[in-house]
Design an enzyme around this catalytic site. Sequence first.
Site, short mmCIF file in Angstrom:
data_model
loop_
_atom_site.label_atom_id
_atom_site.label_comp_id
_atom_site.label_asym_id
_atom_site.label_seq_id
_atom_site.Cartn_x
_atom_site.Cartn_y
_atom_site.Cartn_z
N GLU A 114 0.87 -1.19 0.00
CA GLU A 114 0.00 0.00 0.00
C GLU A 114 0.89 1.22 0.00
O GLU A 114 1.90 1.26 0.72
CB GLU A 114 -0.88 0.11 1.26
N GLU A 117 -13.67 5.75 0.12
CA GLU A 117 -14.54 4.79 0.80
C GLU A 117 -15.21 5.49 1.98
O GLU A 117 -14.58 5.76 2.99
CB GLU A 117 -13.74 3.57 1.27
N LYS A 139 -15.13 3.98 5.75
CA LYS A 139 -13.89 3.68 6.47
C LYS A 139 -13.92 4.40 7.81
O LYS A 139 -14.36 5.54 7.91
CB LYS A 139 -12.67 4.15 5.68
N GLU A 174 -9.07 9.37 6.06
CA GLU A 174 -9.13 7.95 5.67
C GLU A 174 -10.15 7.71 4.56
O GLU A 174 -10.08 6.71 3.85
CB GLU A 174 -9.47 7.07 6.87
#
Length: 339
Positions: free
Chosen positions: A241, A290, A293, A299
């Site tokens: 990542e 997203e 999250k 985030e």
Amino acid sequence: MNAVAQIGVCYGMLGNNLPNAREVINLYKSNNIKRMRLYDPNQQALQALRGSNIEVILGVPNDQLQNLANPSKAQSWVQSNVVAYWPSVRFRYISVGNEVPPSSSLARFVLPALVNVFNAVRSAGLESQIKVSIAIDMTLIGVSYPPSAGAFRGDVRSYLDPIIGHLAWARTPLLANIYTYFSYSGNPRDISLPYALFTSPSPIVWDQGRGYQNLFDAMLDSLYSALEKAGQGGLEVVVSESGWPSAGGFGTSVDNAATYLSNLIKHVQKGTPKRPGKAIETYLFALFDENQKSGPELERHFGLFSPNKQPKYQLHFGGGRHWDIASKEYNATFPLKSD
């Protein structure tokens, strides 16, 4: 192997407004993204991946680790989620857990689950095609500066040493999640934004004759140094990542994220000062913003695409097109020095 082949994108699904798996596979194909990280064996995603030729890191979710510490349960997990889809789904790695804290109650299950999944893959005759590893974060590094002094924290060695010993024996890379963003945002006094974004015109750090022009190289080389000190200097590292949020926190912006991601794509073909000329297999985090999250607002802003599949940045994953970044205006303001 060219740089384009080194780049994958992490497909997280923690949103209530995301496209279905078949649309997602088409998005990978239309953008020439050849590799995917999947965090759990989502059956819709695995079905949609059949015949796509996309190479996959398949995750064992952390809540399954205790289960897979039982060898027969690991065998059935591999049969149901890997063997049942092979070879029409091209699994490349299985990541047994993601960023498990060594102090957590799950930590004692990581090594047995890793070994059991490895043995299940081997008994299916697939150990040369599918490598079984774990994904760590950089909090396991106790000393990271200068990179040659990199060392794991003393309190994690009893957890990590047997794991990396197994990986070395199995000739399998360690997966590591590496974010210059969090290092920069946590310490902007000592770490400059250009150093974190690959835009520094010259080396910022000199270490044993090696010049470091960007923080990503320094972080990865500190991990290589830590592995050497732990007796496993031959271990490869896959960056499982890396990304930069576009909103929600200090140093976040669309321009910064575009700069980081486009420069990372270009940079990883070159290797690091410690291991020059060796392309770094890297997975960008993440495919979509997203909205479910947990954690701080930033985030929810790591996506390369919005949930409506519109790209947030002009990132080119190949097909012979020119690399660029989202805004020509920004490019003119911050000339990117190629190294």
